[in-house]
Design a protein around this motif. Structure first.
Motif, PDB file in Angstrom:
ATOM      1  N   MET A   1       0.708  -1.175  -0.087  1.00 19.93           N
ATOM      2  CA  MET A   1       0.071   0.058  -0.134  1.00 19.93           C
ATOM      3  C   MET A   1       0.912   1.236   0.073  1.00 19.93           C
ATOM      4  O   MET A   1       1.772   1.202   0.792  1.00 19.93           O
TER       5      MET A   1
ATOM      6  N   LEU B   1       6.624   7.078   5.406  1.00 21.83           N
ATOM      7  CA  LEU B   1       7.609   6.424   5.551  1.00 21.83           C
ATOM      8  C   LEU B   1       8.200   6.636   7.064  1.00 21.83           C
ATOM      9  O   LEU B   1       7.828   7.427   7.932  1.00 21.83           O
ATOM     10  N   PHE B   2       9.087   5.852   7.509  1.00 21.76           N
ATOM     11  CA  PHE B   2       9.462   5.615   9.027  1.00 21.76           C
ATOM     12  C   PHE B   2      10.594   6.712   8.983  1.00 21.76           C
ATOM     13  O   PHE B   2      11.721   6.579   8.605  1.00 21.76           O
TER      14      PHE B   2
ATOM     15  N   LEU C   1      13.145  -3.363   6.428  1.00 17.65           N
ATOM     16  CA  LEU C   1      12.530  -3.657   7.652  1.00 17.65           C
ATOM     17  C   LEU C   1      11.537  -4.668   7.363  1.00 17.65           C
ATOM     18  O   LEU C   1      11.605  -5.837   8.061  1.00 17.65           O
ATOM     19  N   ALA C   2      10.525  -4.537   6.563  1.00 18.26           N
ATOM     20  CA  ALA C   2       9.413  -5.684   6.465  1.00 18.26           C
ATOM     21  C   ALA C   2       9.970  -7.094   5.918  1.00 18.26           C
ATOM     22  O   ALA C   2       9.804  -7.973   6.610  1.00 18.26           O
TER      23      ALA C   2
ATOM     24  N   ARG D   1       9.449   0.841  -1.287  1.00 20.64           N
ATOM     25  CA  ARG D   1       9.381  -0.089   0.216  1.00 20.64           C
ATOM     26  C   ARG D   1       8.355  -1.320  -0.118  1.00 20.64           C
ATOM     27  O   ARG D   1       8.598  -2.248   0.383  1.00 20.64           O
ATOM     28  N   SER D   2       7.298  -0.712  -0.583  1.00 17.57           N
ATOM     29  CA  SER D   2       6.173  -1.750  -0.717  1.00 17.57           C
ATOM     30  C   SER D   2       6.533  -2.897  -1.663  1.00 17.57           C
ATOM     31  O   SER D   2       6.202  -4.059  -1.188  1.00 17.57           O
TER      32      SER D   2
ATOM     33  N   MET E   1       8.507  -6.172  -0.486  1.00 15.70           N
ATOM     34  CA  MET E   1       7.891  -7.305   0.003  1.00 15.70           C
ATOM     35  C   MET E   1       7.167  -8.386  -1.032  1.00 15.70           C
ATOM     36  O   MET E   1       6.648  -9.030  -0.759  1.00 15.70           O
TER      37      MET E   1
END
Lengths: 250, 365
Positions: free
Chosen positions: A89, A96-97, A108-109, A157-158, A161
């Motif tokens: 998503m 963002l972190f 991270l994920a 980032r998405s 995964m």
């Protein structure tokens, strides 16, 4: 790999949702095929964000069925976690972190959820950062990047995964005009690679270029759903006509 | 009128009288007649206060000697502190065993330095040592009764050593407990939430003195006969629980300041509750409330002197005991100044380190 063969990625059947007394989603029915690109538009408060947020259960629906990748969303936490792993998503405000670097955001994920070793996760992350054209910013913190760059990092980032489905919740609404294009280009490239995509957006140019179907929502209902040609040239419903005339006028 | 810039304008240096010492003074000290007057008056005031203080503490002071008769010059009698220094540090800890306390202190200082100096590698292992092995080592060294070390009862512990034991145990235990309570208070599970709210509100609503009295006077009444545990341990438990309630509220403030989008992004990526707390939410929330956390640490450090009322002799209590001795009557001021200075050094160091940490963890421009 039973799921690979399943041609339907997402099914919504009679989905209803209320915020207290307020009926936000009314009897939504939708089948999204694997690899299909769907653009959802509509006035604010029409329930379009709520609908896609139900698909990865950031919001809970109260009636009806949502089946993602052959798994039905219910209160079983295992199912929710499994679906979230497969559904990426992208948010309006990037999310963002801020305490992690761009690279750490991307790793991270995969490292914690998929248990991929750091080296491998970093290699994958660099690959996707390359794809969104910001590999040289990997060591920076999100706060040091422009909005457009941040949103591209959020997309990378998405993608790290390796999701089967991507949801976009107004990904360009918080951006300056000159940065919208770089994010849209990234999304177009992703669409061309065959990703199943659901985008809530007001970028009608994007809809015309990549969408297989355009959905118009108003008052929590799907008012009209058609291929872009049909949708833009011969809108059926008068609310769609009004909406299109308003956003295409300027 | 149309404006078209052909080339960017060059950057010019600032006007001369706005920079440098003179510029600064003109801007900040003597900007108007009123401000100039104020500056002069305050300057005179500060100097006239400092001169007698320096005179008393340094110029007229007596530093060496063994009895009160060595203090004749009329200034501060640091002989008093000098003579009692060992006692102030170790309390009544047997003299022959004091090396054990010193050894623990040395290990602690080295470990902390290794943790705080950025250049030293292997922070993870040093951290594991500090959190899991150091307490065991310190426990056996201080208490003894094992490995051929004679047993030293905790009622002999005292002085700065006792202050530090209480403060460090309190700080190390209250932080994780506070984090759990803060998370619990924000939990969606009604029973967990109610228990945490009740715990926090009860401990926050009771004065620490009451907690200490209850732990030392009331608790034994409820325990079965013959079962008695250490007074120091009871005080430690009381102080830890008390401070963890405050810590929980400070941390909850941080948790509430994290935008909802961070929680959503973490969930959307598939992180479960504990993973998103550990990797995403807490690092940001804790960073945000470093000033509040250190504030709680500092108040905990100073509150340790309250153990005096249950008969434990921390630094302040042992100083008071020393100037109540008929041989040294009348040196209360020196004693209090010394105790204050020691407390101030520790608290100020914590404060400075927290500022350094805040600066180091800043990730924006």
């Amino acid at each position: 790999m039973e799921q690979e063969k399943n041609p339907i990625a997402i099914t919504l059947r009679e989905v209803n949702k209320w915020y207290g007394e307020f009926h936000v989603l009314k009897n939504l029915n939708l089948d999204v095929s694997r690899g299909e690109r769907i653009v959802i538009c509509g006035p604010s408060g029409s329930g379009k964000s709520t609908m896609i947020r139900c698909i990865n259960r950031l919001e809970e629906h109260q009636k009806g069925q949502i089946i993602v990748d052959g798994i039905e969303l219910n209160n079983d936490i295992k199912n929710i976690d499994q679906i979230r792993r497969e559904v990426g998503m992208v948010f309006q405000h990037f999310n963002l972190f801020p305490h992690l670097t761009v690279l750490e955001n991307c790793c991270l994920a995969p490292m914690w959820v998929r248990k991929i070793p750091r080296k491998e996760a970093e290699a994958t992350a660099m690959e996707y950062l390359e794809r969104v054209k910001i590999p040289h910013q990997a060591k920076k913190f999100p706060g040091q990047l422009s909005g457009g760059q941040q949103q591209r990092v959020a997309i990378a980032r998405s993608l790290c995964m390796k999701p089967r489905i991507m949801l976009f919740d107004e990904p360009t609404s918080a951006l300056d005009p000159e940065m919208i294009k770089e994010v849209l280009d990234t999304m177009i490239e992703l669409a061309e690679s065959g990703m199943t995509m659901l985008c809530v957006t007001h970028e009608m140019g994007f809809a015309k270029t990549v969408a297989d179907r355009v959905i118009f929502m108003d008052g929590g209902e799907i008012i009209e759903m058609n291929p872009p040609d049909e949708f833009f040239n011969h809108p059926q419903h008068e609310r769609t006509q009004l909406f299109l005339s308003q956003i295409l006028a300027h | 009128m149309a404006i078209i810039v052909q080339s960017p304008s060059p950057s010019l240096p600032p006007p001369a009288n706005t920079t440098g010492l003179m510029g600064w003074m003109r801007q900040n000290l003597f900007s108007t007649v009123g401000n100039s007057l104020l500056t002069v008056v305050l300057f005179v005031g500060i100097v006239s206060l400092l001169i007698p203080l320096v005179q008393w503490a340094f110029i007229d002071a007596d530093w060496v000697g063994t009895t009160r008769d060595d203090c004749k010059s009329g200034g501060a009698c640091w002989v008093f502190v000098n003579v009692h220094f060992q006692q102030f540090m170790y309390g009544l800890y047997p003299e022959a065993e004091r090396w054990r306390v010193s050894l623990v202190a040395v290990i602690l200082v080295i470990t902390l330095a290794a943790l705080m100096i950025p250049k030293i590698p292997g922070k993870k292992y040093i951290g594991i040592f500090a959190l899991f092995f150091f307490p065991i080592v310190a426990f056996y060294l201080l208490v003894g009764n094992r490995f051929g070390l004679p047993h030293v009862e905790t009622n002999l512990w005292g002085g700065l050593m006792l202050t530090l034991v209480i403060a460090i145990v309190g700080i190390v235990a209250a932080l994780p407990l506070g984090i759990l309570l803060a998370l619990g208070r924000r939990s969606k599970m009604p029973i967990v939430r109610s228990v945490c709210i009740a715990f926090i509100e009860i401990w926050r609503g009771v004065p620490l003195i009451t907690v200490l009295f209850m732990s030392s006077v009331m608790l034994p009444l409820f325990l079965p006969e013959g079962m008695d545990f250490d007074k120091l341990l009871r005080a430690l438990v009381g102080i830890t629980l008390f401070q963890s309630a405050y810590m929980a509220e400070v941390i909850r403030g941080g948790l509430q300041a994290i935008p909802k989008g961070q929680y959503e992004a973490a969930s959307a990526l598939g992180l479960n509750y504990w993973q998103s707390m550990y990797k995403v939410i807490l690092p940001q929330a804790l960073k945000m409330v470093i000033p509040g956390i250190v504030n709680t640490f500092i108040s905990l450090f100073k509150d340790t002197s309250l153990v005096l009322i249950i008969g434990l002799f921390d630094l302040l209590a042992i100083v008071q005991a020393a100037f109540s001795n008929p041989k040294w009557l009348g040196f209360a001021v020196e004693g209090y100044v010394f105790a204050a200075l020691v407390f101030w050094i520790f608290c100020f160091s914590m404060s400075r380190y927290s500022q350094h940490l805040e600066h180091k963890l800043r990730t924006t421009h």
